[in-house]
Design a protein around this motif. Structure first.
Motif: not given
Ligand SMILES: [Zn+2]
Ligand SMILES: [Zn+2]
Length: 759
Positions: A701-712
């Motif tokens: 998708k040519s996206v540079k931002n990756v994140g991590f969310s949720g209880g884990a």
């Protein structure tokens, strides 16, 4: 020259008017300052242009410690000078949606603490000593503006001494609404568990002694009751666990001071900063090798939730005892909000505690303690409540519409989104019954009143049967509001994106359960979403695994493990029969599970939480989830002591991360590799695999931002491993800092989707 200023932000309840008063007088100006009905402050200044100019220059660089100036709106007035002096005048009821808000509750300040200990001070040993810079705010205010008669302090008319201080511009308590002393202020008193008064001149310190001797007490604080007990003696803790039906759930504790904390836990610099901050949250700290508190405080966990005293009362509990810490856990009956009223407490907690330490000031709004954890250089909120709510989260852009988000079901909050500010409520709890639903409604209306906000749209979860969804539908119909339903993990992703001011994100969202767009149970998802769009793309997920018995499977991880082991083609029959003692109905139940397994076609889930649960069951460390997240938390504690010696390479089947091979590898190495190492390897496998899916999606998708969310995303090992993997791929990694990573952040994410999207 005459000018009028309208100041917005957090400017009421923080000593802002006295500050303006002093500055105006110092600069030789006349006029007035007053609170407005919208939590803002209005200032009229008269005097020479040069003096007003100097005043404005001072205002640009100075402010009271707790104030947050958002905006200063300046109007030039014509006409003649009207005021001979500068005064603080009666508040006006004038109100518009200013985005101003009253501050959260604030821990006792150092000046008050010093006076508390000074025998010459009139407030010597006064348990509720406060000033302009400290004390309760959010929990005592009933309506705006923040004047004494609008708070629960109204019932305590000031004595002559307090009144003098209140009216003295040079005094620290000049116009401090919580000012009180032993003569005129709220009183503390001790009773038995049936409400009989215990005669004593020193109820607070007697309460401390009773705790030290092994009694269980209910202690009333700013936002509700705590259940308190010794942290050294097993007997009261055992008693508390059996009556509260909390077999293993960790209890938060309050330590005497920072030095005491260092005796049993490890305190890093960031952790120290939070522990001692005016918000005083509970901070999860690693137990140190010298941990000497009862093992019943936080059984089978590597960490313990610790806070420092935040009222004079808390400090005094420790005065006459040698205890370094007391258990201080929220007094909330199962699935109900924290208890706040005295009569209610006697009725509900009388069977649990031996004594009550009451005070006689009403609590306008209940508020639980906040809970956080420090992961490396970042903090993550497990619960954002006292000390933080209702301070807003600032956004990069302005929302298209006013939205109220009602959240999901568990660990809920609500959120009011107004232009570029999001006001998240205090912790509400699990909205599974009428009590918590009432609390949710009260808290949400209060937030709307405080912000003078008129909702145009209500946002909720996609789950058709959540109480919050039904409530949102009702609100939409009755008040003619727009209704936006947001998928659970999409809300998590949007929350992360908005918190960091991103326009687009690839989000790894992992937790126990969320209702998927296809009606299935989701919980290990890779989503692509963008601000301004109500849609999202599911780029990948964990392998779907059988959820034998639906909700029973979340309660008994052994059921999920059995389903996964069956797919791994190991002898699940043997394993299940061997472990059947851990099922409530033993072998009979095990046989039923085996039959279900043979039939197949049951409900499935892509939940990350359930995979961690299954690993915990296979490793034999947790067979029943007696509190939320228990198996996964215990697994993490174990894994922190291990190494990734298995070095499993993630197996991807297209956009799906294989988890059957993981459970198989764990099972086949039982007894050959230590449980700690296996636990560690399982974490690393999941983190690397989820990261691989996210990286693939980001490239596509040519996206540079990756994140991590949720209880884990509260899990330290998952976060760190994912962070390394994502950054090594040249991408930027984001985690939550200001908004809870778990379901406490869902209402915010819902509001963001509903507020920014085009419809
Ligand atoms: Zn103070
Ligand atoms: Zn007084």
């Amino acid at each position: 020259m005459r000018i009028k200023l309208n100041v917005t932000g957090i400017v009421q309840g923080v000593g802002f008017r006295p500050f303006i008063y002093r500055m105006a007088v110092r600069n030789g100006l006349t006029g007035y300052v007053r609170n407005r009905g919208d939590a803002g402050v209005e200032v009229l200044l008269e005097g020479e242009a040069e003096k007003i100019h100097r005043f404005m220059r001072d205002l640009a660089v100075q402010k009271p410690p707790l104030a947050q100036i958002e905006k200063i709106n300046r109007i030039e007035l014509s006409g003649k000078k009207e005021h001979k002096h500068f005064t603080i005048i009666k508040s006006s009821q004038e109100a518009e949606t200013s985005g101003s808000i009253i501050p959260p509750d604030i821990a006792i300040c150092n000046k008050c603490l010093k006076e508390l200990r000074d025998p010459k001070d009139p407030r010597f040993e006064y348990f509720f000593i406060t000033c302009t810079d400290c004390g309760p705010r959010f929990t005592i205010i009933e309506r705006l503006p923040y004047d004494r008669e609008n708070t629960t302090m109204r019932e305590f008319p000031m004595c002559g001494f307090c009144q003098t201080e209140y009216e003295d511009p040079l005094n620290r308590r000049f116009h401090a609404q919580t000012v009180a002393c032993p003569t005129c202020g709220p009183k503390a008193y001790l009773t038995t568990n049936t409400g009989e008064l215990v005669q004593t001149k020193d109820p607070v310190r007697l309460a401390g002694k009773l705790l030290s001797e092994g009694n269980i007490l209910a202690v009333r604080g700013y936002g509700g009751f705590h259940i308190a007990s010794s942290t050294m003696l097993d007997q009261p803790l055992l008693r508390l666990r059996s009556t509260k039906h909390r077999q293993e759930k960790p209890f938060a504790i309050m330590a005497k001071n920072l030095q005491a904390v260092k005796g049993f836990a490890e305190v890093g610099s960031k952790e120290r900063e939070f522990l001692t901050s005016p918000a005083r949250p509970i901070v999860l700290l690693n137990k140190s090798p010298s941990y000497n508190l009862s093992r019943l405080v936080a059984p089978h966990l590597h960490n313990v939730g610790v806070m420092l005293p935040y009222t004079g009362l808390h400090y005094m509990l420790f005065d006459k005892v040698s205890d370094e810490a007391f258990v201080m856990t929220s007094a909330n009956p199962a699935n109900q909000p924290i208890v706040k009223d005295n009569e209610e407490a006697l009725k509900i907690l009388g069977g649990t505690v031996d004594y009550f330490l009451f005070h006689n000031r009403k609590i306008a709004h209940r508020c639980d303690d906040s809970v956080m954890r420090v992961n490396g250089s970042c903090q993550v909120f497990l619960r954002r409540s006292r000390g933080y709510a209702p301070a807003p989260i600032r956004l990069k852009n302005k929302s298209k519409r006013c939205v109220v988000g009602l959240g999901g079901e568990l660990n809920n909050t609500s959120c009011v989104l107004l232009e570029d500010k999001a006001f998240i409520s205090q912790h509400i709890g699990d909205v599974e019954n009428i009590e918590t639903q009432n609390f949710l409604q009260e808290a949400t209306s209060h937030l709307q009143r405080l912000t003078n906000f008129h909702a145009e749209t209500v946002a909720c979860d996609l789950h058709p049967k959540f109480n919050t969804t039904m409530l949102a539908k009702e609100m939409s119909q009755e008040d003619g509001l727009g209704l936006v339903q947001v998928q659970h993990h999409h809300a998590h992703a949007a929350a992360l994106m908005a918190e960091h001011g991103l326009d687009e994100i690839i989000a790894v969202t992992c937790d126990g359960y969320g209702y998927g767009s296809d009606g299935e149970a989701w919980g290990g998802e890779i989503l692509n979403c963008a601000l301004g769009s109500s849609e999202f793309t599911r780029l990948g997920h964990l392998e779907a695994q059988p959820l034998l018995g639906g909700d029973l499977a979340s309660r008994y991880p052994i059921r999920v493990a059995a389903g996964m082991l069956q797919k791994a083609r190991v002898n699940v029959e043997n394993w299940l029969i061997q472990n059947s003692a851990h099922l409530p109905h033993g072998e009979t139940e095990a046989k039923l599970i085996l039959e279900q397994l043979k039939k197949g076609n049951g409900v499935e889930t892509t939940s990350c939480g359930r995979v961690l649960d299954a690993v915990a069951a296979v490793l034999g460390i947790c067979f029943e989830r007696s509190y939320e997240g228990e198996p996964a938390m215990k697994l993490e504690s174990l894994a922190l002591a291990g190494k990734d010696i298995m070095g499993l390479e993630p197996i991807l089947q297209g956009d799906v991360l294989d988890t059957t091979c993981l459970i198989e590898a764990i099972y086949r190495n039982l007894g050959k590799v230590s449980a700690a190492d296996l636990a560690r390897s399982a974490h690393v496998y999941l983190a690397k695999g989820l990261a691989a899916l996210a990286i693939h999606g980001a490239n596509e998708k040519s996206v540079k931002n990756v994140g991590f969310s949720g209880g884990a995303a509260c899990n330290q090992i998952l976060v760190q491993q994912m962070w390394e993997t994502i950054e090594a791929a040249g991408l930027q990694f984001f985690v939550h800092q200001a908004v809870p990573a778990g379901d406490g952040g869902v209402s915010f994410g819902q509001a963001v989707v509903a507020g920014f999207s085009k419809f």
